[in-house]
Design an enzyme around this catalytic site. Structure first.
Site, PDB file in Angstrom:
ATOM      1  CG  HIS A  34      18.344 -48.597  93.400  1.00 15.00           C
ATOM      2  ND1 HIS A  34      17.768 -48.773  91.851  1.00 15.00           N
ATOM      3  CD2 HIS A  34      17.292 -49.073  94.095  1.00 15.00           C
ATOM      4  CE1 HIS A  34      16.761 -49.436  91.798  1.00 15.00           C
ATOM      5  NE2 HIS A  34      16.456 -49.995  93.206  1.00 15.00           N
ATOM      6  CG  HIS A  73       9.751 -49.488  90.737  1.00 13.38           C
ATOM      7  ND1 HIS A  73       9.907 -50.331  89.422  1.00 13.38           N
ATOM      8  CD2 HIS A  73      10.623 -50.223  91.463  1.00 13.38           C
ATOM      9  CE1 HIS A  73      10.828 -51.331  89.557  1.00 13.38           C
ATOM     10  NE2 HIS A  73      10.993 -51.385  90.821  1.00 13.38           N
ATOM     11  CG  HIS A 133      10.019 -55.460  93.923  1.00 15.58           C
ATOM     12  ND1 HIS A 133       9.512 -54.945  92.803  1.00 15.58           N
ATOM     13  CD2 HIS A 133      11.235 -54.735  93.970  1.00 15.58           C
ATOM     14  CE1 HIS A 133      10.146 -53.841  92.069  1.00 15.58           C
ATOM     15  NE2 HIS A 133      11.315 -53.651  92.822  1.00 15.58           N
ATOM     16  CD  GLU A 184      14.299 -52.485  90.271  1.00 15.55           C
ATOM     17  OE1 GLU A 184      14.045 -53.206  91.167  1.00 15.55           O
ATOM     18  OE2 GLU A 184      14.215 -51.328  90.168  1.00 15.55           O
TER      19      GLU A 184
HETATM   20 FE   LIG Z   1      12.494 -52.096  92.156  1.00 16.54          FE
END
Ligand SMILES: [Fe+3]
Ligand SMILES: [Fe+3]
Lengths: 279, 118, 279, 118
Positions: free
Chosen positions: C193, C12, C59, C240
């Site tokens: 990431h 996502h 988030h 994540e």
């Molecule tokens: Fe995320």
């Protein structure tokens, strides 16, 4: 490393706050309840804790059903009491111990307890009144605090076994904290009472006395009961005794009884008090 | 809405489980708002409008207007939240206990004291 | 009893929402990412799930640090998306499956997972965009949903082993649900990431590919890594992937790969897609 | 405030742990408020007053005014919340990545693409 000096389990009821505010401690109705505390205060004066880890349940002040944690641990610099809607006096803020909070959070999550961490947290009568009973007439509570909140509001509740093991993990966390602090664990709530339904006013003296006895000598005895069993035996709010069990778990293996008191009723509740010292 | 699962029956006792929590969400949310004096006054000033704001259904609204605790529980109310509504009307726990058990307050208090004697 | 038809893990990133809104699917930058989805949509059309259990991380939309759960489970009739502050379009509400939610909550707490239950819950891009990618151009998402939120925001995070076991318990809960529903489990986030710090832009293709492979054949391989190991290997937001691992846990023993896609970069992220069928 | 415990060091990386969460609470709470357009406008209209309302310290306020992401992280900011502040200034993740790594945006984007080639 930090040291656990012992544990104290004590009933909470909002109206205790009113009795204190109105100086009713020696009133015939309240005397058998308040007279339980001096020996425990003497013991506290002797063992001199620096920090109290307080295991309690919220009554719809800090948590609503939109986000209802099974286990929550406070990590705030300070905890405010607030209006709960019943007109009992709001007490001054409590100082947190953030070092212990975060050490506990690290340790508990490592031990696979899926806690909710609260860096801001209102504390209700279930947190404030036991501290007020144990350290009366202070401008400011003399110990630093870490609130630990157990869901006893919305079913399913954590099982008795889970609560006991959660307590053990709390004890392990405290004892592995790199500090010379002396820590007391306080559990609040119970004993048998039921506020709601046609069975309102239910009290079970026989079970309560057995529970207080077993908590000292054989706490795993409690884990033979399912949560619905405990509701049947102690009432819909009697299940708050899960906070007592969690506290006992934190003390580890053997304990001795420092002092106990039991009196029926205050408000609709069988009130209990049990101070234990770690052997 | 029922799961078909056999539920534990404890006479005179409603366990606040998922079924109750679903049914009572609006009612309990309204009661939760009563932690604030401003909200308590807003409720007293316009009970109908206040209940509507939280989306109470007719059953819940009637129970609240009647101040009938057993009906509130049947409509999904939770004791810890309902107590805040009771607080608005200065009902203490013996008032609420007496109402639910169909006793006078004195008889309810006597029953509590008796529980300590046996 | 309900049946788990399989699981889908998918990256996502908020900007996917903008790409969809601006119809950039065939744009050179986005094409390698969007082209991964048609085979998975074909598979979904074949296995026809009724409900999606979506394992994701919030988030900073529904949860702040005042009440940060390790594991949260939604139990609302409907879940609203909302403004996250980045100007991506807000999507229409998602229908919940409260029967499954409460069955899962009962089962998970019985199995000693200390979840936070959410009867009201805003869902962010990590929940909405994967559903949008899997069922595009729908007025209303065609499956009922149960959101499961894992803390990947504030450390300590749950360990990889705890996430895997949480997934297993979710799978067990679904499979013991008295319903003829067909359930797909969706995990969102990752892969490698890092948004923050001097190491921003860090990507680890080698680890990601290994992870995608092992997730199918030997998911316990991941549990050899501590959470800090995973941060080092995959970046601060690469963790994540715990949502992927939880999803894999829910599928149980053996699975086969339906389809996979991997592309670097979309935004700052190595994007992955992995659909698995239960054997 | 430090626990004395040995922490894992990952170069160029700050783990948002308890120490960071304590330090950054006010900053992150302010950023969390930016989920609302009304709050974003209130911030833009009076940045000083808005920061004061959330109790930011001088270090945090300076980092916010300078729009310096590394300084915000040093002051306890969490990436997920800080992103909402970035959103106010229409900074995308490559802008933020470029700023933190001291690269041009083009160079940062090229670095990301290169990560897919090896
Ligand atoms: Fe995320
Ligand atoms: Fe209570």
């Amino acid at each position: 490393m930090a040291r656990i000096v012992g544990g104290i389990n004590v009933t909470h009821v909002p109206y205790i706050g009113r009795a204190i505010a109105n100086n009713l401690q020696q009133d015939a109705y309240w005397k058998p309840f308040f007279d339980g505390f001096p020996p425990v205060r003497d013991w506290l004066a002797k063992v001199k804790p620096d920090v109290a880890v307080v295991v309690y349940n919220d009554h719809g002040l800090n948590f609503f059903l939109d986000k209802m944690p099974t286990f929550a641990v406070g990590a705030a610099p300070q905890y405010q009491n607030a209006d709960e809607g019943w007109g009992i006096p709001t007490l001054p803020p409590y100082t947190g111990d953030q070092d212990l909070s975060w050490h506990m959070i690290e340790s508990l999550i490592e031990d696979e307890f899926d806690i909710t961490t609260c860096q801001e947290m209102l504390v209700d009568h279930a947190f404030t009144l036991p501290l007020e009973l144990l350290w009366p007439n202070q401008k400011q509570c003399p110990v630093r605090t870490v609130p630990v909140c157990v869901n006893t509001v919305q079913f399913p509740l954590p099982t008795a076994a889970r609560c006991f093991n959660f307590g053990r993990a709390i004890g392990k966390a405290i004892e592995s904290w790199d500090s010379d602090a002396r820590v007391v664990v306080i559990g609040t709530g119970g004993l048998s009472h039921q506020l709601d339904g046609q069975r309102a006013g239910f009290i079970n003296k026989e079970f309560d006395l057995m529970f207080m006895d077993k908590l000292v000598t054989d706490p795993l005895w409690v884990t033979r009961y399912s949560v619905p069993d405990l509701v049947e035996l102690t009432g819909t709010q009697g299940v708050e005794l899960l906070n007592w069990l969690t506290t006992r778990g934190a003390l580890g293996g053997e304990v001795t009884k420092v002092h106990a008191n039991y009196h029926i009723p205050i408000s609709n509740t069988a009130s209990g008090l049990l101070a234990m010292e770690v052997v | 809405m029922t799961t078909g699962k056999q539920k534990r029956v404890i006479p005179g006792t409603t366990i606040f489980d998922g079924d109750q929590a679903r049914k009572g969400y609006a009612l309990n949310k309204m009661c939760y708002s009563f932690n604030s004096e401003e909200n308590r006054q807003a409720f007293l000033a316009d009970r109908d409008g206040y209940c509507a704001k939280f989306g109470l259904n007719e059953q819940q609204k009637k129970a609240v207007f009647d101040l009938n605790v057993l009906d509130m529980i049947a409509a999904g109310g939770n004791a810890y939240f309902l107590a805040k509504l009771g607080g608005i009307y200065k009902l203490d726990m013996q008032d609420i206990g007496a109402q639910q058990t169909g006793m006078t307050k004195e008889a309810f208090q006597a029953k509590l004291i008796a529980a300590g004697k046996n």
